[in-house]
Design a protein around this motif. Structure first.
Motif, mmCIF file in Angstrom:
data_model
loop_
_atom_site.group_PDB
_atom_site.id
_atom_site.type_symbol
_atom_site.label_atom_id
_atom_site.label_comp_id
_atom_site.label_asym_id
_atom_site.label_seq_id
_atom_site.Cartn_x
_atom_site.Cartn_y
_atom_site.Cartn_z
ATOM 1 N N LEU A 98 5.931 -25.837 5.460
ATOM 2 C CA LEU A 98 4.570 -25.949 5.182
ATOM 3 C C LEU A 98 3.923 -24.474 5.077
ATOM 4 N N GLY A 99 4.213 -23.589 6.176
ATOM 5 C CA GLY A 99 3.389 -22.422 6.134
ATOM 6 C C GLY A 99 3.814 -21.582 4.805
ATOM 7 N N LEU A 100 5.105 -21.713 4.278
ATOM 8 C CA LEU A 100 5.584 -20.829 3.266
ATOM 9 C C LEU A 100 5.060 -21.563 2.007
ATOM 10 N N ALA A 101 4.878 -22.865 2.049
ATOM 11 C CA ALA A 101 4.093 -23.324 0.721
ATOM 12 C C ALA A 101 2.612 -23.150 0.569
ATOM 13 N N LEU A 102 1.989 -22.693 1.787
ATOM 14 C CA LEU A 102 0.524 -22.346 1.869
ATOM 15 C C LEU A 102 0.563 -20.700 1.392
ATOM 16 N N CYS A 103 1.644 -20.090 2.047
ATOM 17 C CA CYS A 103 1.333 -18.542 1.815
ATOM 18 C C CYS A 103 1.934 -18.225 0.581
ATOM 19 N N ASN A 104 3.025 -18.624 -0.065
ATOM 20 C CA ASN A 104 3.536 -17.954 -1.239
ATOM 21 C C ASN A 104 2.797 -18.541 -2.246
ATOM 22 N N SER A 105 2.196 -19.703 -2.175
ATOM 23 C CA SER A 105 1.305 -20.029 -3.401
ATOM 24 C C SER A 105 0.220 -19.039 -3.798
ATOM 25 N N VAL A 129 0.955 -1.297 -0.004
ATOM 26 C CA VAL A 129 -0.147 -0.011 -0.109
ATOM 27 C C VAL A 129 0.767 1.362 -0.186
ATOM 28 N N TYR A 130 1.848 1.377 0.876
ATOM 29 C CA TYR A 130 2.711 2.401 0.894
ATOM 30 C C TYR A 130 3.266 2.820 -0.199
ATOM 31 N N MET A 131 4.145 1.631 -0.902
ATOM 32 C CA MET A 131 4.737 1.987 -2.114
ATOM 33 C C MET A 131 3.677 2.309 -3.437
ATOM 34 N N GLN A 132 2.711 1.571 -3.421
ATOM 35 C CA GLN A 132 1.720 2.245 -4.461
ATOM 36 C C GLN A 132 1.344 3.650 -4.298
ATOM 37 N N LYS A 133 1.022 4.043 -3.193
ATOM 38 C CA LYS A 133 0.640 5.310 -2.826
ATOM 39 C C LYS A 133 1.676 6.412 -3.222
ATOM 40 N N VAL A 134 2.821 6.214 -2.875
ATOM 41 C CA VAL A 134 3.958 7.086 -2.977
ATOM 42 C C VAL A 134 4.663 7.123 -4.217
ATOM 43 N N PHE A 135 4.984 5.801 -4.756
ATOM 44 C CA PHE A 135 5.819 5.615 -5.839
ATOM 45 C C PHE A 135 5.082 5.309 -7.304
ATOM 46 N N GLY A 136 3.823 4.540 -6.965
ATOM 47 C CA GLY A 136 3.108 3.851 -8.264
ATOM 48 C C GLY A 136 3.078 2.504 -8.171
ATOM 49 N N LYS A 137 2.561 2.095 -9.407
ATOM 50 C CA LYS A 137 2.404 0.824 -9.372
ATOM 51 C C LYS A 137 3.425 -0.218 -9.620
ATOM 52 N N ALA A 138 4.273 0.327 -10.530
ATOM 53 C CA ALA A 138 5.639 -0.274 -10.573
ATOM 54 C C ALA A 138 6.454 -1.187 -9.403
ATOM 55 N N PRO A 139 6.688 -0.010 -8.575
ATOM 56 C CA PRO A 139 7.455 -0.607 -7.372
ATOM 57 C C PRO A 139 6.537 -1.591 -6.691
ATOM 58 N N ALA A 140 5.427 -1.192 -6.461
ATOM 59 C CA ALA A 140 4.616 -2.329 -5.633
ATOM 60 C C ALA A 140 4.668 -3.489 -6.354
ATOM 61 N N ASN A 141 4.504 -3.666 -7.599
ATOM 62 C CA ASN A 141 4.549 -4.907 -8.477
ATOM 63 C C ASN A 141 6.006 -5.620 -8.372
ATOM 64 N N LEU A 142 7.114 -4.747 -8.099
ATOM 65 C CA LEU A 142 8.292 -5.222 -7.900
ATOM 66 C C LEU A 142 8.289 -6.038 -6.605
ATOM 67 N N PHE A 143 7.850 -5.288 -5.768
ATOM 68 C CA PHE A 143 7.711 -5.858 -4.254
ATOM 69 C C PHE A 143 6.956 -7.132 -4.372
ATOM 70 N N LEU A 144 6.050 -7.259 -4.651
ATOM 71 C CA LEU A 144 5.168 -8.593 -5.092
ATOM 72 C C LEU A 144 5.799 -9.496 -5.407
ATOM 73 N N LEU A 145 6.404 -9.308 -6.811
ATOM 74 C CA LEU A 145 7.268 -10.493 -7.457
ATOM 75 C C LEU A 145 8.506 -10.714 -6.639
ATOM 76 N N THR A 146 9.284 -10.012 -5.970
ATOM 77 C CA THR A 146 10.490 -10.342 -5.416
ATOM 78 C C THR A 146 10.174 -11.153 -4.253
ATOM 79 N N SER A 147 9.104 -10.669 -3.428
ATOM 80 C CA SER A 147 8.660 -11.616 -2.295
ATOM 81 C C SER A 147 8.182 -13.046 -2.700
ATOM 82 N N ALA A 148 7.621 -13.084 -3.803
ATOM 83 C CA ALA A 148 6.942 -14.442 -4.205
ATOM 84 C C ALA A 148 8.316 -15.177 -4.729
#
Length: 497
Positions: free
Chosen positions: A329-336, A102-121
């Motif tokens: 097990l938790g990461l398999a559930l959550c990252n999927s 939320v913070y990155m999309q609000k301040v920097f836009g969609k691309a950094p938020a997308n990068l955060f999502l992809l990098t985490s996953a």
């Protein structure tokens, strides 16, 4: 995120990047709000993960003294506290749940938020999974035999065992979410038992030891490293263990009186975590001679062996193995679910959004998570994996600290709780220094992991930018056409929804 089974689970239902500036905050009814005690419990459980079984020896190897290692753990705790207070200000300035996205999309836009999502996953959670599988297998094998895990044949065995554990975890996640969560709840009890055993064994050794002066000398600051890059690298394991100080921001929209509760909860939880980590390290230093602890590949197991012989060795091995399996097990559930969210938002092919009708499990996303973990299993160094996790984590923490300053000075937001401006500035500086310290190290595995992380970010950054372009949504795009054909085929099979 402390390295534990609960980390990403808290945020996955909230990770939608389809936000708008005018969208109202959807929060829980007043009666369902999370109050102070629950907030402290959540934050503390997230910060006190299985890192205490993994990193104490690595910290000691770098800092070279028992007293110095305690200072490192205390310093990492103070950093986590200051970072958590900055995030508390962000949660009040931008009310609602969602955290960094939320913070990155609000301040920097969609691309950094997308990068955060992809990098985490694609990077962070698969790397943490392999750290867990390596630790799990190391403790399991060391319980029965003394192998040299630095030798290349055994590094290969560790990678192979990691892949096998990931496959089993993914099969369980595909079969039943309920079965996985029940297993996680049962296995997590072993983490608490393991911590209690470590502290109890240390008290027993301290009381019965014939030479208490020798134990006292282990806490000396003598021989503490004066090499700045090495000292910074010693922070990696401790900082990774405190991961989880940002967990409350994922559910900030459901917190009762956040302007009071958020900063107070993170202060109480982090101070408690500092006491917990220092107490456990004091326990290790009380039982284990410095040289034994430095060169240990299973520090909790060695503590149990010295304190209570074979029985203590087996007890602590079982606790650590169970804790690591709970995390896998938790990461398999959550990252999927995170990958499924990315598919729904168009950042990965749409086929990964489907769930099996019979079990409601996102099978294709679980398979993708398993494949990513198998790739990271080829990285045979625990230090290298930890470096990758720290760099990708603190890159986005740094962006959030920057967003905090932008909201203050550009948007003129004045939340009811504010930290001194110097704190986010110092944290931004610390983030930069922490991220580049592997490149300054004389140790090859740190430099190579730094290079690998840069390559991964270089690959994911264009994808995060391209996924925001209207042209990608064009039905004439060949990639889109291929994805649509595969999606229609899977839909027509009748097994997925």
């Amino acid at each position: 995120m402390s390295i534990n089974s609960e980390g990403p689970c808290e945020g996955t239902p909230l990770l939608s990047n389809r936000l708008s500036e005018s969208a109202p905050d959807v929060s829980a009814p007043k009666s369902d709000k999370i109050k102070l005690f629950s907030c402290v419990s959540v934050a503390l459980s997230m910060m006190t993960g299985v890192g205490i079984f993994i990193f104490p020896n690595l910290v000691l190897q770098d800092v070279q003294s028992g007293g110095g290692s305690l200072l490192v753990w205390a310093a990492a705790g103070v950093i986590a506290l200051l970072a958590g207070l900055c995030y508390s200000e962000l949660s009040i300035a931008l009310p609602g749940s969602g955290g960094e996205l939320v913070y990155m999309q609000k301040v920097f836009g969609k691309a950094p938020a997308n990068l955060f999502l992809l990098t985490s996953a694609f990077v962070k959670y698969p790397a943490i999974t392999i750290i867990m599988t390596r630790t799990c297998f190391t403790y399991f094998v060391k319980c029965f035999s003394d192998f040299c895990f630095e030798c290349s044949p055994y590094e290969f065995v560790l990678s192979l065992a990691g892949i096998l554990i990931v496959v089993v975890a993914c099969l369980m996640a595909c079969y039943s979410t309920k079965l996985c969560t029940q297993a996680i709840n049962a296995l997590n009890f072993c983490k608490l038992l393991g911590i209690l055993l470590i502290l109890s064994f240390a008290v027993y050794v301290a009381i019965t030891a014939p030479d208490k002066h020798e134990i006292t000398e282990r806490f000396s600051l003598q021989n503490t490293t004066t090499n700045v890059p090495t000292f910074l690298l010693s922070l990696f394991g401790a900082v990774a263990s405190y991961e989880g100080w940002n967990s409350l921001n994922l559910v900030a929209g459901e917190v009762h009186e956040p302007q009071r509760t958020m900063p107070l909860a993170i202060t109480i939880a982090t101070c408690a975590a500092i006491v917990f980590y220092i107490a456990c390290n004091v326990a290790y230093l009380t039982v284990l001679p410095l040289q034994v602890m430095k060169h240990s590949t299973a520090v909790a197991l060695d503590l149990g062996k010295i304190a209570l012989g074979r029985c203590g060795q087996i007890l602590l091995s079982v606790c650590v193995v169970a804790s690591c399996l709970a995390t896998v097990l938790g990461l398999a559930l959550c990252n999927s679910r995170l990958l499924q969210r990315a598919a729904l938002d168009g950042q990965v092919p749409e086929v990964f959004k489907f769930s099996l009708i019979r079990t409601s499990t996102p099978v294709l996303s679980i398979v993708l998570h398993g494949c990513l973990c198998c790739v990271f299993a080829m990285i045979t160094s625990l230090e290298a994996l930890t470096t990758i996790v720290i760099i990708v984590s603190w890159l986005f923490y740094m962006l959030c600290f920057t967003a905090q300053l932008v909201l203050r000075f550009r948007d003129k937001l004045k939340p009811s709780f504010r930290v001194p401006t110097l704190i986010p500035l110092l944290l931004i500086l610390f983030s930069v220094v922490l991220m580049i310290s592997p490149a300054l190290s004389s140790v090859g595995k740190y430099r190579s992991s730094f290079t690998v992380t840069l390559i991964l970010l270089a690959v994911l950054t264009p994808i995060s930018i391209v996924s925001t372009l209207p042209s990608l949504q064009n039905s004439d795009n060949r990639l889109v056409k291929t994805s649509e054909r595969l999606t229609r085929y899977i839909e027509s099979s009748g097994s997925f929804s």
